[in-house]
Design a protein around this motif. Structure first.
Motif, short mmCIF file in Angstrom:
data_model
loop_
_atom_site.label_atom_id
_atom_site.label_comp_id
_atom_site.label_asym_id
_atom_site.label_seq_id
_atom_site.Cartn_x
_atom_site.Cartn_y
_atom_site.Cartn_z
N ARG A 86 1.14 1.29 -4.87
CA ARG A 86 1.50 1.04 -3.47
C ARG A 86 0.74 1.99 -2.56
NH1 ARG A 86 5.31 2.20 0.64
NH2 ARG A 86 6.38 3.90 -0.40
N TRP A 93 4.61 -2.85 -0.63
CA TRP A 93 5.34 -2.95 -1.89
C TRP A 93 4.39 -2.73 -3.05
CZ3 TRP A 93 10.58 -3.74 -1.89
CH2 TRP A 93 11.15 -4.16 -0.68
N GLY A 120 9.14 0.11 -2.77
CA GLY A 120 8.97 -0.52 -1.47
C GLY A 120 8.86 0.45 -0.33
#
Length: 181
Positions: A86, A93, A120
Motif C-alpha cells: 500500500r 488499500w 486500508g
C-alpha cells in the motif's frame, strides 16, 4: 452475478480509491483477476510478486527479524506485506497473500496454510483508527486449488472491508439527511 474482483473495482472506482497487491503463493493471480475487469485501471495501482522471502523485506519492508524467526508463512508477514505494498505503490488499500500451496511444507507449515491480509486508509470511518486485518486459512486441494481459493479469499476480505465501510457511511449520511431521527 458480478465477480468479487468486479465488485471490488466497482466499489473502489465509485469511492475514488485504489488498491495495490502483494503476492507470494498466488504468483500474480490476484493482480490478473483484478485487471481482467474492464475499467480496472481506475482503481488498480499495481502489484509486487515477492515470491522469494528476501524480496518480502527488500521490496515490501517486512521486518527481517520476523522473517528470520517465523518464516514467510505467518500472519504478521501477511499484514506487513499488505501495509508495505500500500505504501510502496501509493494506494488507499493493500492486500496480500502468503502461504504454502505445496507440494511440500514450507517454514514448518503444512500445505494449505495460507494468510490473506488487507490494510486500508488510516481511518475506516471518521474518528475510527484502522488496523490491517489478517485471515488465516487452512485449505485443502492440490496446488492450483489452494492458489485459486487464496485469490478468492483475499478479494472477499477486501470486499467485506469495502462493503462494511460503505454501509457505515450510508448510515451516517442517512442520519445527517434526516436530522438524526
Amino acid at each position: 452475478m458480478r465477480s468479487a474482483a468486479a465488485e471490488v473495482v466497482r466499489l473502489l472506482t465509485v469511492r475514488g480509491e485504489t488498491v495495490a497487491v502483494a503476492e507470494s503463493l498466488t504468483g500474480g493471480l490476484v493482480a490478473a483477476e483484478i485487471t481482467a475487469v474492464p475499467g480496472a485501471s481506475k482503481a488498480f495501482r499495481g502489484s509486487v510478486t515477492a515470491y522469494a522471502t528476501e524480496l518480502k523485506h527488500g521490496l515490501l519492508g517486512v521486518d527481517l527479524t520476523l522473517l528470520a524467526e517465523r518464516g514467510a508463512v505467518d500472519p504478521q508477514v501477511a499484514a506487513q506485506m499488505a501495509a508495505g505494498v500500500r505504501e510502496a505503490l501509493g494506494a488507499d488499500w493493500g492486500i496480500a497473500t502468503t502461504g504454502v500451496a505445496g507440494p511440500e511444507p514450507q517454514d514448518g507449515q503444512p500445505v494449505g496454510t495460507v494468510y490473506v491480509a488487507v490494510d486500508g486508509p488510516p481511518e475506516a470511518l471518521p474518528g475510527t483508527p484502522r488496523d490491517g486485518k489478517v485471515v488465516p486459512l487452512r485449505l485443502n486441494g492440490d496446488r492450483a486449488e489452494i492458489r485459486m481459493e487464496s485469490v478468492r479469499s483475499v478479494l472477499a476480505l477486501l470486499l467485506r472491508e469495502l462493503a462494511g465501510e460503505q454501509t457505515g457511511n450510508e448510515r451516517a449520511q442517512d442520519t445527517e439527511q434526516n436530522g438524526g431521527f
